[in-house]
Design a protein around this motif. Structure first.
Motif, mmCIF file in Angstrom:
data_model
loop_
_atom_site.group_PDB
_atom_site.id
_atom_site.type_symbol
_atom_site.label_atom_id
_atom_site.label_comp_id
_atom_site.label_asym_id
_atom_site.label_seq_id
_atom_site.Cartn_x
_atom_site.Cartn_y
_atom_site.Cartn_z
ATOM 1 N N PHE A 110 0.833 -1.209 0.000
ATOM 2 C CA PHE A 110 0.000 0.000 0.000
ATOM 3 C C PHE A 110 0.868 1.260 0.000
ATOM 4 O O PHE A 110 0.590 2.222 -0.730
ATOM 5 C CB PHE A 110 -0.922 -0.015 1.221
ATOM 6 N N LEU A 111 1.909 1.250 0.815
ATOM 7 C CA LEU A 111 2.808 2.410 0.880
ATOM 8 C C LEU A 111 3.620 2.556 -0.407
ATOM 9 O O LEU A 111 3.775 3.654 -0.948
ATOM 10 C CB LEU A 111 3.733 2.289 2.084
ATOM 11 N N LEU A 112 4.140 1.438 -0.907
ATOM 12 C CA LEU A 112 4.940 1.499 -2.133
ATOM 13 C C LEU A 112 4.096 1.909 -3.337
ATOM 14 O O LEU A 112 4.614 2.490 -4.295
ATOM 15 C CB LEU A 112 5.599 0.143 -2.391
ATOM 16 N N ALA A 113 2.809 1.613 -3.273
ATOM 17 C CA ALA A 113 1.928 1.972 -4.391
ATOM 18 C C ALA A 113 1.848 3.474 -4.596
ATOM 19 O O ALA A 113 1.518 3.936 -5.695
ATOM 20 C CB ALA A 113 0.527 1.408 -4.167
ATOM 21 N N GLN A 114 2.173 4.257 -3.558
ATOM 22 C CA GLN A 114 2.159 5.716 -3.699
ATOM 23 C C GLN A 114 3.252 6.188 -4.659
ATOM 24 O O GLN A 114 3.208 7.320 -5.159
ATOM 25 C CB GLN A 114 2.337 6.392 -2.330
ATOM 26 N N LEU A 115 4.223 5.322 -4.932
ATOM 27 C CA LEU A 115 5.297 5.664 -5.857
ATOM 28 C C LEU A 115 4.964 5.286 -7.300
ATOM 29 O O LEU A 115 5.749 5.569 -8.211
ATOM 30 C CB LEU A 115 6.593 4.952 -5.452
ATOM 31 N N VAL A 116 3.826 4.626 -7.498
ATOM 32 C CA VAL A 116 3.425 4.215 -8.842
ATOM 33 C C VAL A 116 2.665 5.367 -9.498
ATOM 34 O O VAL A 116 1.471 5.558 -9.283
ATOM 35 C CB VAL A 116 2.554 2.945 -8.800
ATOM 36 N N VAL A 117 3.380 6.148 -10.270
ATOM 37 C CA VAL A 117 2.788 7.257 -11.021
ATOM 38 C C VAL A 117 2.987 6.972 -12.506
ATOM 39 O O VAL A 117 3.543 5.937 -12.884
ATOM 40 C CB VAL A 117 3.416 8.597 -10.612
ATOM 41 N N ASP A 118 2.521 7.873 -13.351
ATOM 42 C CA ASP A 118 2.564 7.612 -14.789
ATOM 43 C C ASP A 118 3.970 7.255 -15.269
ATOM 44 O O ASP A 118 4.168 6.287 -16.008
ATOM 45 C CB ASP A 118 2.065 8.841 -15.552
ATOM 46 N N GLU A 119 4.963 8.058 -14.839
ATOM 47 C CA GLU A 119 6.313 7.866 -15.350
ATOM 48 C C GLU A 119 6.949 6.578 -14.819
ATOM 49 O O GLU A 119 7.569 5.830 -15.578
ATOM 50 C CB GLU A 119 7.197 9.061 -14.976
ATOM 51 N N SER A 120 6.815 6.320 -13.521
ATOM 52 C CA SER A 120 7.412 5.103 -12.973
ATOM 53 C C SER A 120 6.723 3.863 -13.526
ATOM 54 O O SER A 120 7.364 2.836 -13.767
ATOM 55 C CB SER A 120 7.341 5.116 -11.442
ATOM 56 N N PHE A 121 5.404 3.959 -13.765
ATOM 57 C CA PHE A 121 4.691 2.822 -14.344
ATOM 58 C C PHE A 121 5.160 2.569 -15.777
ATOM 59 O O PHE A 121 5.360 1.414 -16.186
ATOM 60 C CB PHE A 121 3.184 3.081 -14.325
ATOM 61 N N ALA A 122 5.340 3.644 -16.554
ATOM 62 C CA ALA A 122 5.828 3.486 -17.926
ATOM 63 C C ALA A 122 7.206 2.847 -17.952
ATOM 64 O O ALA A 122 7.494 1.968 -18.775
ATOM 65 C CB ALA A 122 5.850 4.835 -18.630
ATOM 66 N N LEU A 123 8.084 3.263 -17.040
ATOM 67 C CA LEU A 123 9.416 2.665 -16.963
ATOM 68 C C LEU A 123 9.335 1.202 -16.522
ATOM 69 O O LEU A 123 10.092 0.355 -17.006
ATOM 70 C CB LEU A 123 10.292 3.461 -16.000
ATOM 71 N N GLY A 124 8.421 0.920 -15.592
ATOM 72 C CA GLY A 124 8.242 -0.467 -15.160
ATOM 73 C C GLY A 124 7.748 -1.341 -16.283
ATOM 74 O O GLY A 124 8.178 -2.495 -16.434
ATOM 75 N N VAL A 125 6.834 -0.823 -17.095
ATOM 76 C CA VAL A 125 6.345 -1.570 -18.251
ATOM 77 C C VAL A 125 7.466 -1.775 -19.264
ATOM 78 O O VAL A 125 7.607 -2.842 -19.857
ATOM 79 C CB VAL A 125 5.150 -0.838 -18.899
ATOM 80 N N GLY A 126 8.291 -0.733 -19.456
ATOM 81 C CA GLY A 126 9.397 -0.861 -20.386
ATOM 82 C C GLY A 126 10.400 -1.909 -19.959
ATOM 83 O O GLY A 126 10.987 -2.604 -20.797
ATOM 84 N N ALA A 127 10.597 -2.053 -18.639
ATOM 85 C CA ALA A 127 11.523 -3.061 -18.131
ATOM 86 C C ALA A 127 10.872 -4.430 -17.993
ATOM 87 O O ALA A 127 11.576 -5.435 -17.846
ATOM 88 C CB ALA A 127 12.081 -2.622 -16.774
ATOM 89 N N GLY A 128 9.535 -4.469 -18.031
ATOM 90 C CA GLY A 128 8.815 -5.731 -17.933
ATOM 91 C C GLY A 128 7.871 -5.901 -19.101
ATOM 92 O O GLY A 128 8.289 -6.061 -20.239
#
Length: 228
Positions: A110-128
């Motif tokens: 729940f706490l870490l989810a606060q770091l999931v924003v558009d840019e970090s999600f896009a980078l996560g998708v790019g790495a996964g």
């Protein structure tokens, strides 16, 4: 043999970390510039510097914060709340995709989810992948972006009277350019192209008639439906 294996694996791991930071660095820089733009606008709207920085620390949502500042500037706190809810409704989809890859138990995720924003999600998708973003990239990128967003907000709030209108400096163009750069590498699959085109079409149709938050929510729904 153990030491030999270590020598072979360690450089690969370091190479991956360098590659990750190479991808994160330009995004973080753009987020910092956008944070300065937000701080300048908040200062022009009469928001105290400490409130500007506190909002960035606790809310960490660029579009919603810009909408809130605009609403405060015209004396509409209710408008700030409504626009923020609409603009951030897209995080229901990204949160659902990120939940399985975030580490730890329910409260830690729940706490870490606060770091999931558009840019970090896009980078996560790019790495996964869109179905399973890279959890380590999500958290690392999100933490770096949060730090630069807060720092940029503080700089903009303190130097707002000196910097003046951010549009005059071209700071308002930083975020659109960033999203174009993040989107381009993802358009190598037909389903991703369909999703992007559907979202763009719905946003373009709705924007002249509805608030930006509604247009963005509609674009997010259209993109999800087209992707599925």
């Amino acid at each position: 043999m153990g030491s030999g294996q270590y020598r072979l694996v360690a450089p690969t791991e370091r190479g991956r970390e360098r590659g990750a930071w190479a991808a994160i660095a330009p995004v973080v820089a753009a987020v910092g510039v956008f944070g300065i733009s937000y701080g300048v606008l908040a200062s022009a709207a009469g928001v105290p510097a400490w409130e500007t920085v506190m909002m960035s620390m606790l809310v960490f949502a660029g579009s919603a914060q810009f909408a809130a500042v605009s609403s405060f500037a015209i004396g509409s706190p209710a408008g700030a709340v409504v626009s923020g809810v609409l603009l951030n409704s897209r995080y229901l989809a990204t949160g659902a995709a990120a939940a399985p890859v975030l580490p730890g138990g329910r409260w830690r995720r729940f706490l870490l989810a606060q770091l999931v924003v558009d840019e970090s999600f896009a980078l996560g998708v790019g790495a996964g992948s869109p179905e399973r973003p890279d959890g380590r990239m999500l958290v690392t990128a999100g933490a770096a972006e949060w730090l630069c967003w807060v720092t940029g907000s503080a700089i903009g709030a303190l130097l707002g009277p000196v910097l003046g209108d951010p549009q005059r400096l071209g700071l308002d163009a930083a975020f659109p350019a960033l999203f174009v750069a993040l989107l381009r590498p993802m358009l190598d699959r037909s389903d991703a192209v369909k999703s992007a085109v559907a979202g763009l079409a719905v946003a373009a149709i709705l924007r002249p008639f509805v608030p930006s938050g509604v247009a963005l929510a509609g674009a997010a729904v259209a993109g999800l439906l087209a992707y599925r």
